[in-house]
Design a protein around this motif. Structure first.
Motif, PDB file in Angstrom:
ATOM      1  N   GLN A 142       0.599   3.164  -8.788  1.00 57.16           N
ATOM      2  CA  GLN A 142       0.209   3.220  -7.393  1.00 57.16           C
ATOM      3  C   GLN A 142       0.639   1.923  -6.727  1.00 57.16           C
ATOM      4  N   HIS A 143       1.860   1.879  -6.296  1.00 58.67           N
ATOM      5  CA  HIS A 143       2.351   0.728  -5.540  1.00 58.67           C
ATOM      6  C   HIS A 143       2.557   1.191  -4.105  1.00 58.67           C
ATOM      7  N   PRO A 144       1.507   1.112  -3.277  1.00 58.01           N
ATOM      8  CA  PRO A 144       1.692   1.580  -1.912  1.00 58.01           C
ATOM      9  C   PRO A 144       2.814   0.816  -1.224  1.00 58.01           C
ATOM     10  N   LYS A 145       3.582   1.510  -0.453  1.00 57.08           N
ATOM     11  CA  LYS A 145       4.628   0.823   0.293  1.00 57.08           C
ATOM     12  C   LYS A 145       4.712   1.431   1.676  1.00 57.08           C
ATOM     13  N   LEU A 146       5.269   0.698   2.573  1.00 58.37           N
ATOM     14  CA  LEU A 146       5.426   1.218   3.911  1.00 58.37           C
ATOM     15  C   LEU A 146       6.673   2.073   3.954  1.00 58.37           C
ATOM     16  N   GLY A 147       6.524   3.298   4.387  1.00 59.91           N
ATOM     17  CA  GLY A 147       7.679   4.147   4.545  1.00 59.91           C
ATOM     18  C   GLY A 147       8.240   3.971   5.947  1.00 59.91           C
ATOM     19  N   HIS A 148       7.529   4.468   6.923  1.00 65.20           N
ATOM     20  CA  HIS A 148       7.926   4.339   8.314  1.00 65.20           C
ATOM     21  C   HIS A 148       6.716   3.797   9.055  1.00 65.20           C
ATOM     22  N   ASP A 149       6.881   2.682   9.704  1.00 67.17           N
ATOM     23  CA  ASP A 149       5.794   2.077  10.479  1.00 67.17           C
ATOM     24  C   ASP A 149       4.546   1.941   9.600  1.00 67.17           C
ATOM     25  N   ASP A 150       3.459   2.623  10.037  1.00 68.95           N
ATOM     26  CA  ASP A 150       2.210   2.501   9.291  1.00 68.95           C
ATOM     27  C   ASP A 150       1.997   3.668   8.334  1.00 68.95           C
ATOM     28  N   VAL A 151       3.047   4.325   7.958  1.00 69.35           N
ATOM     29  CA  VAL A 151       2.962   5.454   7.032  1.00 69.35           C
ATOM     30  C   VAL A 151       3.235   4.938   5.621  1.00 69.35           C
ATOM     31  N   SER A 152       2.253   5.105   4.742  1.00 71.42           N
ATOM     32  CA  SER A 152       2.451   4.638   3.370  1.00 71.42           C
ATOM     33  C   SER A 152       2.658   5.817   2.431  1.00 71.42           C
ATOM     34  N   ILE A 153       3.460   5.594   1.422  1.00 67.85           N
ATOM     35  CA  ILE A 153       3.768   6.658   0.463  1.00 67.85           C
ATOM     36  C   ILE A 153       3.430   6.174  -0.938  1.00 67.85           C
ATOM     37  N   THR A 154       2.674   6.986  -1.665  1.00 70.15           N
ATOM     38  CA  THR A 154       2.423   6.709  -3.078  1.00 70.15           C
ATOM     39  C   THR A 154       2.685   7.993  -3.864  1.00 70.15           C
ATOM     40  N   HIS A 155       2.598   7.887  -5.168  1.00 71.31           N
ATOM     41  CA  HIS A 155       2.873   9.049  -6.021  1.00 71.31           C
ATOM     42  C   HIS A 155       1.792   9.184  -7.077  1.00 71.31           C
ATOM     43  N   HIS A 156       1.550  10.417  -7.468  1.00 70.90           N
ATOM     44  CA  HIS A 156       0.662  10.671  -8.592  1.00 70.90           C
ATOM     45  C   HIS A 156       1.169  11.930  -9.276  1.00 70.90           C
ATOM     46  N   GLU A 157       1.424  11.827 -10.552  1.00 67.05           N
ATOM     47  CA  GLU A 157       2.132  12.911 -11.228  1.00 67.05           C
ATOM     48  C   GLU A 157       3.365  13.243 -10.402  1.00 67.05           C
ATOM     49  N   ASN A 158       3.530  14.504 -10.062  1.00 69.77           N
ATOM     50  CA  ASN A 158       4.683  14.904  -9.262  1.00 69.77           C
ATOM     51  C   ASN A 158       4.353  15.009  -7.773  1.00 69.77           C
ATOM     52  N   ALA A 159       3.143  14.607  -7.439  1.00 65.40           N
ATOM     53  CA  ALA A 159       2.730  14.725  -6.041  1.00 65.40           C
ATOM     54  C   ALA A 159       3.174  13.513  -5.238  1.00 65.40           C
ATOM     55  N   VAL A 160       3.519  13.775  -4.001  1.00 64.69           N
ATOM     56  CA  VAL A 160       3.825  12.698  -3.051  1.00 64.69           C
ATOM     57  C   VAL A 160       2.641  12.605  -2.088  1.00 64.69           C
ATOM     58  N   ILE A 161       2.098  11.400  -1.968  1.00 63.00           N
ATOM     59  CA  ILE A 161       0.916  11.199  -1.122  1.00 63.00           C
ATOM     60  C   ILE A 161       1.321  10.337   0.070  1.00 63.00           C
ATOM     61  N   VAL A 162       1.165  10.873   1.242  1.00 60.93           N
ATOM     62  CA  VAL A 162       1.466  10.123   2.467  1.00 60.93           C
ATOM     63  C   VAL A 162       0.157   9.867   3.199  1.00 60.93           C
ATOM     64  N   SER A 163      -0.115   8.608   3.493  1.00 62.75           N
ATOM     65  CA  SER A 163      -1.331   8.243   4.216  1.00 62.75           C
ATOM     66  C   SER A 163      -0.951   7.502   5.488  1.00 62.75           C
ATOM     67  N   ALA A 164      -1.701   7.741   6.522  1.00 64.53           N
ATOM     68  CA  ALA A 164      -1.445   7.026   7.776  1.00 64.53           C
ATOM     69  C   ALA A 164      -2.755   6.834   8.522  1.00 64.53           C
ATOM     70  N   GLU A 165      -2.887   5.687   9.123  1.00 62.53           N
ATOM     71  CA  GLU A 165      -4.021   5.421  10.009  1.00 62.53           C
ATOM     72  C   GLU A 165      -3.450   4.870  11.305  1.00 62.53           C
ATOM     73  N   ARG A 166      -3.849   5.429  12.390  1.00 67.02           N
ATOM     74  CA  ARG A 166      -3.291   4.961  13.655  1.00 67.02           C
ATOM     75  C   ARG A 166      -4.324   5.121  14.766  1.00 67.02           C
ATOM     76  N   GLU A 167      -4.356   4.163  15.669  1.00 66.14           N
ATOM     77  CA  GLU A 167      -5.224   4.262  16.838  1.00 66.14           C
ATOM     78  C   GLU A 167      -4.338   4.337  18.066  1.00 66.14           C
ATOM     79  N   ILE A 168      -4.520   5.385  18.845  1.00 68.43           N
ATOM     80  CA  ILE A 168      -3.649   5.571  20.004  1.00 68.43           C
ATOM     81  C   ILE A 168      -4.486   5.787  21.257  1.00 68.43           C
TER      82      ILE A 168
END
Lengths: 201, 173
Positions: B55-81
């Motif tokens: 689990q090495h979270p990294k920034l994909g695009h802006d505040d979108v982070s991508i991690t992996h678990h097994e074969n799953a791709v996990i995308v997390s984002a938090e944003r205030e607009i």
């Protein structure tokens, strides 16, 4: 203190079931003073949570365990979390909502080995997607049924009776002795249903 | 024992274990089964199934982070607009369905796609030093978005693009 682990694949309805179960446990404990009926451990595989926000908005006590899976990469953190909750709240119940990628039985082993608490697994299955998921990842999805005290076959409002019957038959091929309970988590489940299920713990 | 590094291929960053894992699904051998991985994770407890990801979270695009678990791709984002809650809600409801359809079109499998919205409305600070009471108010409305996407898909660059576009749509309304 007793522990319930809610397992099941992503999107199966774990959080919807959790809301009803927690409400039942809180209502049952209202007459007891100076007790915390239930606290929830919310495990998210990603670094940001969604379900915890919903649960907290319902007034429930939630401890987050993010960025890892309690059945493997975050098992040590799970021990720390349960230890903290015991000291801080000494609740009657801890409900651990597993990630949809977890093997609930591994979480159970972590809890029972470390604390010796009575611990039961309730696995939730999405009746609508069961056969698609079994086709794509049979070993993993069927592994989530292991040692469950009950399987809640959810979303029965989305499938025909024949399909529901086939899903239950399929579940029984992986865990022949597990009781299966058809439910729709968007409808209210009765107190009698929960009493009956928790008696198995 | 081999362990799999799937989390550095997009950014080109070097894993803390010192190896270059920019190639998708690249494996490397461990010299000693008893030795913890040099990137700091101990995978010895999880040999019996595939939960030995990093689990090495990294920034994909802006505040979108991508991690992996097994074969799953996990995308997390938090944003205030800034914006209207109902409009953001409706945009996201349509966008999440579009995202699920896109995953299907890529021969992927949707685990779940979830978003939580909350609003921060008016605020006021009331103060006094003993004379008149001062009231300072703000009436800005903002919407906090928490997004969690867990899917099984090969085209994760495309997935990150889709999520980024989805978040941009919520800001354009």
């Amino acid at each position: 203190m007793k522990v319930i682990i809610l397992g099941g694949f992503l999107g199966s309805g774990k959080t919807s079931v959790l809301l009803q179960l927690a409400e039942f446990l809180v209502a049952r404990s209202l007459k007891k003073e100076h007790t915390t009926p239930v606290v929830i451990v919310e495990n998210e595989i990603g670094g940001s949570g969604v379900d915890n926000l919903l649960l907290e908005n319902q007034g429930l006590t939630v401890k987050n365990l993010f960025a890892g899976c309690a059945c493997c990469t975050s098992s040590a953190q799970l021990e720390d979390t349960v230890s903290f909750l015991r000291k801080e709240f000494d609740p009657e119940w801890i409900i651990i909502e597993a990630t949809g990628l977890a093997y609930p039985d591994k979480i159970k082993h972590t809890v029972t080995d470390a604390f010796g608490f009575e611990t039961g697994i309730i696995t939730i299955v999405d009746a609508q997607r069961w056969f698609r998921l079994i086709a794509a990842m049979e070993s993993f999805v069927s592994g989530q049924l292991e040692n469950a005290m009950g399987v809640l076959v959810n979303k029965i409002d989305c499938v025909e009776k024949d399909c529901l019957h086939a899903v239950i038959e399929s579940i029984k091929t992986y865990n022949p002795s597990v009781p299966c309970y058809p439910i729709s988590a968007i409808a209210e489940m009765s107190d009698g249903f929960w009493e009956n299920l928790l008696e198995k713990l | 024992m081999k362990h799999e590094h799937q989390n550095h291929q997009l950014t080109g960053e070097t894993c803390s274990c010192g190896r270059d894992h920019s190639e998708h699904n690249k494996f490397h051998d461990r010299l000693d089964d008893q030795e913890p991985c040099v990137c700091g994770h101990n995978h010895d407890d999880y040999k019996d199934h595939e939960h030995h990801d990093h689990q090495h979270p990294k920034l994909g695009h802006d505040d979108v982070s991508i991690t992996h678990h097994e074969n799953a791709v996990i995308v997390s984002a938090e944003r205030e607009i800034s914006g209207d809650f109902t409009q953001v809600k409706e945009t996201l409801a349509l966008g999440l369905k579009d995202l699920a359809d896109w995953v299907d079109s890529q021969n992927g499998l949707v685990g779940h796609i979830k978003a939580h919205l909350s609003t921060k409305g008016n605020s006021a600070m009331i103060s006094t030093t003993g004379d008149a009471v001062q009231i300072k108010e703000t009436d800005s409305t903002s919407v906090s978005i928490n997004l969690a996407v867990i899917v099984f898909i090969e085209n994760e660059t495309g997935l990150a693009d889709q999520v980024t576009q989805l978040l941009k749509k919520t800001e354009q309304k």
